[in-house]
Design a protein around this motif. Structure first.
Motif, PDB file in Angstrom:
ATOM      1  N   GLY A 191       6.653  -8.673  12.325  1.00  0.00           N
ATOM      2  CA  GLY A 191       5.539  -7.844  12.389  1.00  0.00           C
ATOM      3  C   GLY A 191       4.977  -6.419  12.040  1.00  0.00           C
ATOM      4  O   GLY A 191       5.717  -5.968  11.298  1.00  0.00           O
ATOM      5  N   GLY A 192       3.305  -6.098  11.056  1.00  0.00           N
ATOM      6  CA  GLY A 192       3.385  -4.401  10.918  1.00  0.00           C
ATOM      7  C   GLY A 192       3.902  -4.559   9.594  1.00  0.00           C
ATOM      8  O   GLY A 192       4.240  -3.504   9.548  1.00  0.00           O
ATOM      9  N   ILE A 193       3.491  -5.227   8.890  1.00  0.00           N
ATOM     10  CA  ILE A 193       3.968  -4.759   7.439  1.00  0.00           C
ATOM     11  C   ILE A 193       3.851  -3.596   6.728  1.00  0.00           C
ATOM     12  O   ILE A 193       2.738  -3.331   7.135  1.00  0.00           O
ATOM     13  CB  ILE A 193       4.320  -5.500   6.856  1.00  0.00           C
ATOM     14  N   TYR A 194       4.629  -2.698   6.914  1.00  0.00           N
ATOM     15  CA  TYR A 194       4.234  -1.365   5.707  1.00  0.00           C
ATOM     16  C   TYR A 194       4.714  -1.262   4.496  1.00  0.00           C
ATOM     17  O   TYR A 194       6.287  -1.545   4.503  1.00  0.00           O
ATOM     18  CB  TYR A 194       4.531   0.183   6.739  1.00  0.00           C
ATOM     19  N   ASN A 195       3.882  -1.330   3.668  1.00  0.00           N
ATOM     20  CA  ASN A 195       4.608  -2.012   2.725  1.00  0.00           C
ATOM     21  C   ASN A 195       5.054  -0.597   1.399  1.00  0.00           C
ATOM     22  O   ASN A 195       4.130   0.635   1.095  1.00  0.00           O
ATOM     23  CB  ASN A 195       4.324  -2.988   0.670  1.00  0.00           C
ATOM     24  N   MET A 196       6.539  -0.447   1.159  1.00  0.00           N
ATOM     25  CA  MET A 196       6.917   0.833   0.363  1.00  0.00           C
ATOM     26  C   MET A 196       5.898   0.788  -0.969  1.00  0.00           C
ATOM     27  O   MET A 196       6.537   0.371  -1.522  1.00  0.00           O
ATOM     28  CB  MET A 196       8.282   0.908   0.225  1.00  0.00           C
ATOM     29  N   GLU A 197       5.778   2.019  -1.823  1.00  0.00           N
ATOM     30  CA  GLU A 197       5.735   1.837  -3.075  1.00  0.00           C
ATOM     31  C   GLU A 197       5.921   2.984  -3.555  1.00  0.00           C
ATOM     32  O   GLU A 197       6.739   4.031  -3.476  1.00  0.00           O
ATOM     33  CB  GLU A 197       3.806   2.395  -3.221  1.00  0.00           C
ATOM     34  N   PRO A 198       6.316   3.061  -5.349  1.00  0.00           N
ATOM     35  CA  PRO A 198       7.188   3.810  -5.951  1.00  0.00           C
ATOM     36  C   PRO A 198       5.998   5.249  -5.922  1.00  0.00           C
ATOM     37  O   PRO A 198       5.008   5.126  -5.338  1.00  0.00           O
ATOM     38  CB  PRO A 198       6.614   3.062  -7.042  1.00  0.00           C
ATOM     39  N   LEU A 199       7.312   6.226  -6.391  1.00  0.00           N
ATOM     40  CA  LEU A 199       6.578   7.228  -6.557  1.00  0.00           C
ATOM     41  C   LEU A 199       5.025   7.638  -7.439  1.00  0.00           C
ATOM     42  O   LEU A 199       5.671   7.181  -8.751  1.00  0.00           O
ATOM     43  CB  LEU A 199       7.288   8.221  -7.119  1.00  0.00           C
ATOM     44  N   SER A 200       4.757   8.476  -7.208  1.00  0.00           N
ATOM     45  CA  SER A 200       2.797   8.539  -8.594  1.00  0.00           C
ATOM     46  C   SER A 200       3.763   9.170  -9.707  1.00  0.00           C
ATOM     47  O   SER A 200       4.822   9.553  -9.443  1.00  0.00           O
ATOM     48  CB  SER A 200       2.337   9.067  -7.588  1.00  0.00           C
ATOM     49  N   ASP A 201       3.077   9.330 -10.515  1.00  0.00           N
ATOM     50  CA  ASP A 201       3.941  10.108 -12.078  1.00  0.00           C
ATOM     51  C   ASP A 201       4.227  11.400 -11.582  1.00  0.00           C
ATOM     52  O   ASP A 201       4.375  11.525 -12.274  1.00  0.00           O
ATOM     53  CB  ASP A 201       2.788   9.642 -13.283  1.00  0.00           C
ATOM     54  N   ASP A 202       3.129  11.572 -10.842  1.00  0.00           N
ATOM     55  CA  ASP A 202       3.151  13.101 -10.653  1.00  0.00           C
ATOM     56  C   ASP A 202       4.226  13.490  -9.815  1.00  0.00           C
ATOM     57  O   ASP A 202       4.974  14.953 -10.198  1.00  0.00           O
ATOM     58  CB  ASP A 202       2.028  13.875 -10.225  1.00  0.00           C
ATOM     59  N   ASN A 203       4.883  13.021  -8.816  1.00  0.00           N
ATOM     60  CA  ASN A 203       5.292  13.228  -7.857  1.00  0.00           C
ATOM     61  C   ASN A 203       6.889  12.949  -8.335  1.00  0.00           C
ATOM     62  O   ASN A 203       8.338  14.068  -7.781  1.00  0.00           O
ATOM     63  CB  ASN A 203       5.292  12.449  -6.728  1.00  0.00           C
TER      64      ASN A 203
END
Length: 355
Positions: free
Chosen positions: A233-245
């Motif tokens: 439960g309580g899912i937090y999906n990791m996202e890739p870094l933005s272009d700037d970061n």
């Protein structure tokens, strides 16, 4: 043995018995020679199998991975000030942890950080834990892994709580360790991170140790497996870094954060490298580490060789090891699919054949 000894007794006192006995001896010699040759062939095949294993053991995966140092351990000790693009994720994860106190005390607040290898799940969880742990009575950060020893994991949790209890738990079974943990955590507000859980059974066993806990306690679990995250439960999906970061992280590792934007050719190669990395921090750090100390003119050569197959440096070996965990966990039909896709050149659009 039946073929060699025969099933019918011979009569040696007759002429025909003598002929038959002589024939059987010749036959036995022939059969024994065949058996000896078969055994020799088996030994040759065993040697060949051993030689193939020695040649390809780095490709098929290390079966002694438990005894090696996991390169992901290094991410646990990175300073927050050295991290790029993590502030937003830390704020979002902290907000999820702060919501939904169950005042009835019937349910533990769990947040699952989920994403594929190299996105920085461990780094994020460790950073949030270090930031918030002072607000709790106790807690800890416990790595689990793909093939964990459940008893060791439970003892590691106990070690984070009390060293004396840990020393006394050496001979305890799993159920005894769970009872000990439940007893210790009664009426305590704790904050734990269980890092890198791969299957639901492991999670359910670990969760037993945290049952009937204080409603204000918190637990973060990191995993690559969506089904495990859904179960917790309580899912937090990791996202890739933005272009700037991605660019900031890249230049921070290659030249201390100073981008060489004066050269259009240099900027073009950098953009190609970052595009290939796809916002994955591990990939960006690995490629940037290969470029440190190299002239900007050589960066295009490194880009052409990207694929982690032409370098023997430690960062490349660690990256291959981390990413291979996800590959080897795939079902066989998806591995076959990847092999099919590997036949096509990069950036091409494979055609799906209708059968």
């Amino acid at each position: 043995m039946v073929r060699v000894e025969g099933v019918e007794p011979t009569k040696p006192h007759t002429f025909f018995g003598f002929i038959k006995k002589t024939y059987k001896k010749v036959t036995k010699l022939k059969i024994r020679r065949e058996i000896a040759n078969d055994i020799k062939d088996v030994k040759i095949q065993v040697r060949e199998v051993k030689e193939r294993y020695d040649r390809y053991k780095d490709v098929i995966g290390n079966t002694n991975a438990r005894t090696e140092v996991d390169p992901r351990v290094l991410t646990m000790y990175t300073k927050i000030s050295d991290l790029v693009g993590i502030e937003k994720s830390m704020d979002e994860l902290t907000e999820m942890l702060s919501k939904g106190d169950d005042l009835s005390g019937q349910k533990l607040k769990v947040v699952s950080v989920v994403g594929f290898g190299g996105l920085g799940k461990t780094t994020l969880a460790k950073a949030v834990h270090d930031k918030l742990k002072k607000n709790f009575d106790c807690g800890g950060f416990v790595p689990v892994g793909q093939s964990p020893d459940t008893k060791k994991v439970l003892r590691d949790i106990l070690l984070e709580l009390d060293r004396e209890l840990y020393k006394a738990s050496a001979t305890m079974d799993e159920w005894q360790l769970i009872n000990q943990l439940q007893k210790f955590l009664v009426r305590k507000r704790y904050f734990f991170v269980m890092d890198d859980i791969w299957d639901i059974r492991t999670w359910e066993m670990i969760k037993c140790a945290f049952m009937d806990s204080h409603p204000e306690s918190r637990l973060i679990m990191t995993t690559r497996i969506v089904d495990v995250a859904t179960k917790a439960g309580g899912i937090y999906n990791m996202e890739p870094l933005s272009d700037d970061n991605s660019e900031i992280l890249f230049y921070t590792r290659t030249c201390g954060g100073e981008g060489l934007t004066s050269s259009n050719q240099h900027a073009e190669v950098t953009n190609k490298i970052l595009k290939k990395c796809g916002g994955v921090p591990l990939a960006i750090i690995t490629i940037a580490s290969l470029l440190v100390g190299k002239q900007s003119e050589d960066w295009s050569k490194v880009y052409d060789a990207i694929g982690f197959g032409h370098e023997d440096s430690e960062v490349v070996q660690n990256t291959r090891k981390i990413l291979s965990f996800s590959h080897y966990d795939l079902p066989s039909h998806l591995k076959t699919c990847l092999l099919y896709l590997s036949m096509f050149p990069e950036d091409s659009l494979p055609k799906v054949l209708s059968l």
